[in-house]
Each structure stands twice: as structure tokens, then as C-alpha cells.
Write an enzyme that holds these catalytic residues in place. Structure first.
Site, PDB file in Angstrom:
ATOM      1  N   HIS A 166       5.827   0.034  -8.293  1.00  0.00           N
ATOM      2  CA  HIS A 166       4.399   0.355  -8.398  1.00  0.00           C
ATOM      3  C   HIS A 166       4.015   1.329  -7.271  1.00  0.00           C
ATOM      4  O   HIS A 166       3.399   2.376  -7.514  1.00  0.00           O
ATOM      5  CB  HIS A 166       3.599  -0.952  -8.320  1.00  0.00           C
ATOM      6  CG  HIS A 166       2.107  -0.807  -8.230  1.00  0.00           C
ATOM      7  ND1 HIS A 166       1.251  -1.313  -9.186  1.00  0.00           N
ATOM      8  CD2 HIS A 166       1.305  -0.238  -7.293  1.00  0.00           C
ATOM      9  CE1 HIS A 166       0.006  -1.047  -8.841  1.00  0.00           C
ATOM     10  NE2 HIS A 166       0.007  -0.402  -7.690  1.00  0.00           N
ATOM     11  N   GLU A 167       4.396   0.986  -6.049  1.00  0.00           N
ATOM     12  CA  GLU A 167       4.027   1.856  -4.916  1.00  0.00           C
ATOM     13  C   GLU A 167       4.705   3.212  -5.033  1.00  0.00           C
ATOM     14  O   GLU A 167       4.115   4.243  -4.702  1.00  0.00           O
ATOM     15  CB  GLU A 167       4.399   1.195  -3.585  1.00  0.00           C
ATOM     16  CG  GLU A 167       3.798  -0.192  -3.357  1.00  0.00           C
ATOM     17  CD  GLU A 167       2.311  -0.294  -3.639  1.00  0.00           C
ATOM     18  OE1 GLU A 167       1.599   0.697  -3.420  1.00  0.00           O
ATOM     19  OE2 GLU A 167       1.865  -1.371  -4.102  1.00  0.00           O
ATOM     20  N   MET A 207       0.851  -1.203   0.000  1.00  0.00           N
ATOM     21  CA  MET A 207       0.000   0.000   0.000  1.00  0.00           C
ATOM     22  C   MET A 207       0.873   1.234   0.000  1.00  0.00           C
ATOM     23  O   MET A 207       1.810   1.348   0.787  1.00  0.00           O
ATOM     24  CB  MET A 207      -0.910  -0.024   1.234  1.00  0.00           C
ATOM     25  CG  MET A 207      -1.819   1.180   1.353  1.00  0.00           C
ATOM     26  SD  MET A 207      -3.049   1.216   0.010  1.00  0.00           S
ATOM     27  CE  MET A 207      -3.311   2.992  -0.112  1.00  0.00           C
TER      28      MET A 207
END
Ligand SMILES: [Zn+2]
Length: 853
Positions: free
Chosen positions: A308-309, A276
Site C-alpha cells: 500500500h505504501e 505513512m
């Protein structure tokens, strides 16, 4: 609970009259180390303005108790103001200060503030996970992405702990037996992006600095944490290497300095998802700390998640979607940038092959469900939002962005991103904001493109149509497109022939726009008909590809001889889609795997072939052939295991695949021999995680007993060991084991998320159809209660996990249909899950019919 499922209309109304100046949140988690303490104290002070003085509104809060509510100095009675999900406040002034003091619950579901006790050393660890709307389990707030504000956290924690937050801590002071951590205010961010990680975490530190265009130097302190008992496995150096490569890349391409100060990456236990993107405090599932040997594909996968994060720090955190309809704005972009930056900036150069093979398989699967939706979705409420973290929002969206880059060009795409960040920094956006900048930078009208790709659901198939003359030259080459709505596709077409050594190599490539139902490719007329035509070569667009008869014959005899990794991966992906679509008999697909998987050099592709072959055998194969197919796969696995280079990733992958397919006495004895050391495969280290894979195989085949399994836990008394043991015990082929696993999940909500998952995965074994058949009626009978009573995360796992997916027969399909017909007004999100499981089952029956011939 009324009010728990916040709707889009309510969020719009609230944003229409409110703006938030700041939050101050004080959490006292000193009780966490007491296992009997169920709650912690949470005090929130919200300063906000209202454009409608006198109006009423509400604050979101999921808490066992509210102690006090004070609005502008006026005490409100919690007994009337709080209904378990919302605190109603009325008589708003222009400027308001609201203080809410509550007892919030420690979580065991991974939602809110999760508490975990390490069986190795008894230490307690906490972390938060909020997306899409679980900050309200930890502090009172306006839980919607477009009411951004700076947050100042204060956390009182046990003295031996460290605490991490989005911002740096300003000071830490001793107070009684505890320490109080005061954090600086964050930049304006959304509630779902706030984070607290607290516990005796092991930490490693590093530093990133970069000269900026204005001559100044940007300094970013880096930290990486994990539980103390995992520290000896923690390869923080590799994590920092990828982190710095990513920061270099994103600064160069985005031209907007990282806005959130420091960059912590916390690897946390019992985490529900991959990771996340909390600004400055990213949380990851700790399975990314590898305690046994894993393949290069696992390192590549982890690096992809790190990037991605990181992409989200700009796309999602700095600029955020207004509401969950535009979740794709951040997820598609981060998914695309993860692979893009991986190829350009790190040692993981095969990221696009992995993307073509794995990510897209997820998208194609999701896009063929009856529940599929356009990339820009219609999200009525939070339950809708929760289900939309799916293959469309991530993988299809990323595929479409890849197509957009092919369509407008890389430079226009990144220039658009740069303008978007500058224009909307710390704000919220919708689709049109992104399209607007991209139209300006590319000079193209994207209205039609957006309507076709972002606002229309479904996947097209592209099929080559060739006519040839007497000499075998192409007289006409066309691309036929089907699917409800034909789209414009930028595609490359590859023609392949065998070279003198027999390898299949590309002899021609043309790139063009395909429109409508049929596009003639005049450039290819006159060429000799090739052995293989590969549409969507280089994987520019998003579509299923089909073959002409000759190409299909070439694949049957030579798929493994395609030399290019990406082309070969596309061919594998295409034959998998043919199998799923009941256009290729399952045994033919498995024959391709048996013949060519041993030559597959890309370890990620090999591992997904293993996964797909297992699915094909378990649900797509004709049941009367299944035992034969299983024997063939296990024999193939053993042959390749013995042939693989000692100590190689391929050897490990084949060992795991043998464990998944073993069923005969001979194979099970070999697995047992590997466990007790009486058998050896040269170079294969039977380490702890592989041991558990072998035990699971023995357990599910009735070749191990509970005492032996429990004894393995003595050697591995860890959180991971407990999860593996739970799955092994649930996999034993006895009525008692099935009943115990079912009851542990259904009759109590005491189990943490990780053990719910383990029980379900152990329960549902493909080889135990008769043992579990009796649970089908109970499953359908329980659905609505489960949905009403459990947290959505756990309910989703139960609904998806206990669905009788191995009962591939007409009766089970009829049962699913009966439930759907009989429950038209069940929660839409619940119906969506059941519809998708039902669709998988119907697909399995079609594939089985095709396999029967
Ligand atoms: Zn993401």
C-alpha cells in the site's frame, strides 16, 4: 487556537498567489536525550515567489516560541507576527526569502516529532509523522499539499545516532559532541510527506536493481530499521522480499521509474497509524516487528501495508491531490493496489478474501453512519481532513476501484494510470484528471459512473427474487436493488448446490450489469432452483447481499461446506450484515459461528469471525441471554482450541478467543494454569504476548491482582509490556481502578499516545457495565473541553474510546441525543464522532430487540 484549523479557502487563496522554490530546514535535536528538554531548535529558510507583490500571507507553525522572523533581510517582530499557529508576513516581493527560527516541541502524541525512550536500554528515538498537517509542529511552512517544493534537510543529532530523511545524506560531519547530517534536496514534494527519523536505530540493508526499457539500470538501495531492542525479532529478509516483489510489480505496471532514489522502511514506536508513505522514508508502526508468534494473517496484513505504501510513491507522492477533498485519489488507489499487487506478485494469494471480509466490513459500517459522505468528500478544513482517513476514503474507495476495473477492464485501468503518472508527475490533481485519462483509455463515458459511485454516499442492498414452476425450475430470476440511489453494478451471480460428498460448490456463474431497482436475469430461467444463490460472487461490486429463504436455510445448515474461500467469506460477511441490520437474531449468528468457525480454513476470516462474535455478544445480544451466550462461546473456543492442530495458527487464534470469552471459574483456572505451567495445550507456546492476553482476561474478571500483574512486567520490562500492564491494571473490576484510568487520561496530558490508548482499552470492559455507568454524565460534560485542549489525535481517542458503548440502554441513547441537541455549534468534527458512536448504540439496541424476538 485561531488559525490552527486551516481552511480550504485560505489554502486556495495562498496557492493563488504563491509558488515555492525551495525549503531549507535545519533541526538541532541534540537536546532529545535530555528528558528535561522540551524543545529543539528549528530554522527554516523558504524561497518563494508571489504573483501579488506587496500582498500579505502567513506561514503555518505550531511552536512554543519563535525567536526570529526575517523576510528579505527585514526583521519582523515575533511578538506581533506569531500567534501560536501562524506567522504573519506582509510586504511580499516578487522573489522572497523568509527565515524563521523557532523552538519546537518534542511530541508525545505521535504528531510532529515524536520522542520515545526505550525502557529496555534507556535509548532515545525520534521520528516524524505529519499527515495531514503536522509538519508545522517541526518547521515553519505553507502546510497544504499543493505548494510542493524541494526540501533540503540538515539535522544536528547526538554523535551515536543515525538520521534518515526522504533524501540520501550528502555528508556527515562531527561538530562538538554531535554530528551534522546534510541531506540532498528532495524532488518537489508536499509538506506532509517530509520525514526525519533519528536515533540509534538498528538497520538492515539490501539492494534492488532493475533494467529499464531504455537500457539503463535503476538502482534502489533498501534499508529497514527498528529499535535496537527489537533487532532480534526483526525479519528484515521477509520485508525485503515483499519490497522487491512490489518494486517489480509496480515498475512493470506503472512504467514510471521509482522517482525517489533510495527506499528506507522505518519501524517506529508509539505510532498512531499503520504506516505513512513518506517518499523514500516510509514509517511503520513497530508492532509489525513480531516479538511473539502471530498468525499468517498478520504477515499478510504487514505485506499489504508495505505494498500500500509503495503504491503511494506514485499515487500520492509523485502525483498528489490538490486538497484533502480528493484524499481518496491516493488512499483508494493505494488500498486497491495493495491487495491487487499482493495477489499478483507475492505468496499472499488470499488478499482478495481478506479484502472482501475485513476491508469491506469497515466500509459498510462507515457508509451506514448518518455522517457518511461521498468518496469525493467536501473537506472544509484540516479538522474535517483528519476525520476523513476513514472506511469510505480507504475501503469503499478501493472497492469502487475494484468495480471500475471490472467495468472498464484491467488494461484500460492500468493504461490510464500510466498516462496519469506521466502527465501529472510532481504535480497536483483533482478527480477530473483521473477520470479524463480513464475515459480516453477505456473509451467509456464515466460521468454517470462517477456520479453514482464517487459522488453519491451510501450502500445498496442486492436481493435475489426467484419464481419457480412445479418442477422446481426457475421461471424468473431478478435482482432487486434498494438504497436511496440505485447504481449500475457489474456483478457475478453464483448458483451453488451440494456435490455427492455434501460440499456446496458452484454450478453456474453469470456476469452482468445490474441497473435500477430490478434487473431480470434471463440467462438463469429454466435452470433448477439451486440450494444457494450468491449475489456479488467473486466480490466484483460494493453492496450488501441478501438471500432468498431457501439460500438462507442452506447457509444455516451448511455455510461451512461452501468449498471456495472467497465465496464462503462473502457468505460470512453477508450474515454479519444481516445481524448488524437486525434481520438475523444475534444468537442465530453466534450459532453459525459456533457450528462452522471450527471448519474455517482461512485464518484471516477466522480471526475476523472471532472479533465479530465478540462484538455481537457484547453489544448486539439480548442482555438477558448474554451470560448464556458468553458461556457457549467460551466452551466452543475451548473445544476448538483442543481440536486444533498443535502449533497451528488456528490453535493460537482459538487460544486468544478463549481468553476474550472466558468468564467461568473453570475457564479462568485453565488460563491461570497456562500462565503458571500447570496446564498445557499440546503445541501451544504461551509466549509473551499470549501471556498478556491471558492476564488481561484474569484481570478483567477479577481473577488477578495488581501485584501479580506488576510482577509480569518484571519479566517483560519493555514498551509493549508497559502498555499491556497499563491495560490490565485499568481492566481490574474495582472502582479505584476505573477512577485511576479515567484520571490518568482526563486530568493530565502527560501520558503518551500509546498509554492513553492502553488506559482507555482497559477502562472500557464489556463485563463491567455497572462499574463504569457513572462515567456517562462526566463523559458528555467533558467533550468540548477535551476537544479544545488536546491535540486532535488524542481528542479523537478520548471521544471515541470513552463513549459509553457498552451501556446499551435507552437512557444512554437519550444522553447522547441530549448532548447533540444541546451542542449544535460544537466543532463539526467532534459532533461527527459523537454522532457515529450514537449511531452504533442505536444499532445495538435494534439488534438486541431482534435478538429478543
Ligand atoms: Zn495510504
Amino acid at each position: 487556537m485561531p488559525g490552527k484549523n486551516l481552511s480550504r479557502e485560505e489554502a486556495q487563496q495562498r496557492a493563488g498567489i504563491l509558488s515555492v522554490d525551495s525549503y531549507r530546514v535545519h533541526l538541532d535535536v541534540t537536546s532529545a536525550v535530555d528528558p528535561t528538554a522540551a524543545t529543539f531548535r528549528s530554522t527554516t529558510t523558504i524561497s518563494f515567489r508571489s504573483s501579488a507583490p506587496g500582498a500579505a500571507t502567513f506561514v503555518d507553525l505550531l511552536a512554543p516560541a519563535v525567536r526570529s522572523v526575517t523576510l528579505n533581510g527585514r526583521a519582523l517582530d515575533p511578538a506581533t507576527a506569531f500567534d501560536g499557529a501562524r506567522v504573519a508576513v506582509d510586504g511580499l516581493a516578487e522573489q522572497n526569502v523568509l527565515v524563521i527560527e523557532a523552538d519546537c516541541a518534542y511530541s508525545r502524541t505521535g504528531e510532529g516529532l515524536h520522542r520515545f525512550v526505550d525502557p529496555v536500554d534507556g535509548e532515545t528515538y525520534l521520528y516524524t509523522h505529519f499527515e495531514p498537517a503536522d509538519a508545522r509542529r517541526v518547521f515553519a511552512n505553507f502546510e497544504q499539499p499543493d505548494l510542493k517544493a524541494p526540501f533540503s534537510f540538515t539535522v544536528t543529532a547526538p554523535a551515536a545516532w543515525d538520521v534518515y530523511n526522504n533524501a540520501v545524506h550528502e555528508d556527515v560531519t562531527a561538530e562538538g559532541g554531535a554530528r551534522v547530517w546534510r541531506f540532498a534536496p528532495t524532488k518537489p514534494i508536499s509538506t506532509y510527506l517530509t520525514a526525519v527519523v533519528a536515533g540509534p536505530y538498528h538497520v538492515e540493508r539490501d539492494h534492488y536493481s532493475r533494467k529499464l526499457a531504455d537500457g539503463s539500470t535503476l538502482e534502489i538501495p533498501l534499508a529497514a530499521t527498528c529499535r535496537k531492542s527489537l533487532a532480534r525479532y526483526f525479519d528484515a529478509d521477509e520485508i525485503f522480499t515483499v519490497t522487491k516483489q512490489g518494486l517489480d510489480f509496480f515498475h512493470q505496471e506503472f512504467d514510471f521509474p521509482y522517482p525517489f532514489g533510495k527506499y528506507d522502511q522505518c519501524f517506529v514506536p508509539e505510532y498512531n497509524i499503520g504506516a505513512m508513505e513518506n517518499p523514500g522514508c516510509v514509517t511503520f508502526r513497530e508492532e509489525f516487528v513480531f516479538r511473539s508468534k502471530v498468525t499468517e494473517a498478520a504477515y499478510e496484513g504487514r505485506a499489504n501495508v508495505i505494498l500500500h505504501e509503495m503504491a503511494h510513491m506514485w499515487f500520492g507522492d509523485l502525483v498528489t491531490m490538490r486538497w484533502w477533498d480528493d484524499l481518496w485519489l491516493k488512499e483508494s488507489f493505494a488500498d486497491f493496489m495493495g491487495s491487487f499487487s499482493q495477489v499478483e506478485a507475492t505468496r499472499y494469494r488470499s488478499a482478495w478474501t481478506t479484502f472482501a471480509n475485513r476491508r469491506k466490513a469497515w466500509a459498510y459500517r462507515q457508509d451506514q453512519f448518518p455522517t457518511t459522505h461521498p468518496i469525493t468528500a467536501d473537506i472544509r478544513d484540516l479538522e474535517d481532513a483528519k476525520l476523513n482517513f476513514d472506511g469510505i476514503t480507504y475501503a469503499k474507495g478501493a472497492s469502487v476501484l475494484k468495480q471500475l476495473v471490472a467495468y472498464v477492464g484491467r488494461d484500460a485501468f492500468f493504461e490510464g494510470a500510466r498516462q496519469y503518472f506521466k502527465r501529472h508527475a510532481y504535480g497536483n490533481t483533482v478527480l477530473g484528471d483521473l477520470l479524463g485519462v480513464l475515459e480516453r483509455t477505456s473509451g467509456r463515458d464515466l460521468t454517470a459512473w462517477s456520479a453514482a459511485w464517487l459522488q453519491t454516499a451510501g450502500v445498496n442492498s442486492l436481493t435475489p427474487q426467484l419464481t419457480t414452476d412445479a418442477e422446481g425450475r426457475i421461471t424468473e430470476f431478478a435482482v432487486a436493488q434498494d438504497g436511496a440511489t440505485p447504481r449500475p453494478h457489474r456483478v457475478a451471480i453464483g448458483l451453488y448446490d451440494r456435490d455427492p460428498a455434501g460440499a456446496l460448490t458452484r454450478t453456474h456463474r453469470v456476469e452482468l450489469d445490474v441497473h435500477g431497482a430490478r434487473t431480470v436475469v434471463s440467462e438463469l430461467a429454466g435452470l433448477p432452483r439451486p440450494a444457494l444463490v450468491l449475489l456479488n460472487d467473486d466480490d466484483l461490486t460494493y453492496c450488501k447481499i441478501r438471500f432468498d429463504d431457501r439460500s438462507l436455510e442452506t447457509l444455516r445448515s451448511g455455510l461451512g461446506e461452501i468449498t471456495d474461500d472467497l465465496s464462503r467469506a462473502l457468505a460470512w460477511s453477508a450474515v454479519w450484515n444481516l445481524t448488524r441490520d437486525a434481520l438475523m437474531p444475534t444468537r442465530d449468528y453466534l450459532a453459525l459461528v459456533l457450528r462452522f468457525a471450527g471448519q474455517e480454513s482461512d485464518i484471516g476470516v477466522l480471526q475476523s469471525l472471532h472479533q465479530q462474535a465478540k462484538t455481537a455478544l457484547d453489544v448486539y445480544a439480548d442482555p438477558s441471554w448474554r451470560a448464556e451466550g458468553a458461556r457457549l462461546l467460551a466452551e466452543g473456543a475451548l473445544r476448538e482450541l483442543r481440536a486444533a492442530a498443535p502449533g497451528s495458527d488456528h490453535q493460537l487464534a482459538w487460544a486468544r478467543f478463549l481468553a476474550q470469552t472466558a468468564g467461568t471459574d473453570e475457564h479462568l483456572q485453565l488460563l491461570r494454569g497456562l500462565l503458571n505451567g500447570s496446564a498445557r495445550i499440546d503445541g501451544l507456546e504461551v509466549d509473551q504476548d499470549l501471556r498478556w492476553s491471558l492476564w488481561l482476561a484474569l484481570a478483567s474478571n477479577g481473577a488477578a491482582n495488581a501485584d501479580e500483574l506488576n510482577a509480569e512486567l518484571t519479566a517483560d520490562n519493555t514498551a509493549s509490556g508497559k502498555q499491556h500492564l497499563t491495560a490490565c491494571l485499568a481492566a481490574l473490576p474495582t472502582a479505584e481502578a476505573k477512577a485511576a484510568a479515567w484520571s490518568a487520561v482526563i486530568d493530565s496530558d502527560e501520558l503518551p499516545n500509546a498509554l492513553v490508548e492502553a488506559q482507555i482499552s482497559g477502562f472500557n470492559q464489556p463485563g463491567q457495565r455497572e462499574l463504569t455507568a457513572g462515567y456517562t454524565d462526566r463523559y458528555f460534560g467533558l467533550l468540548e473541553d477535551i476537544w479544545a485542549q488536546r491535540s486532535i489525535e488524542i481528542a479523537m481517542r478520548i471521544v471515541g474510546g470513552f463513549f459509553p458503548r457498552y451501556q446499551t440502554d435507552e437512557q444512554t441513547l437519550a444522553d447522547a441525543d441530549a448532548w447533540l441537541t444541546g451542542h449544535p455549534s460544537a466543532a463539526p468534527a467532534l459532533r461527527r464522532l459523537v454522532l457515529e458512536c450514537r449511531d452504533d448504540l442505536a444499532r445495538a439496541l435494534r439488534a438486541q430487540a431482534c435478538d429478543r424476538g
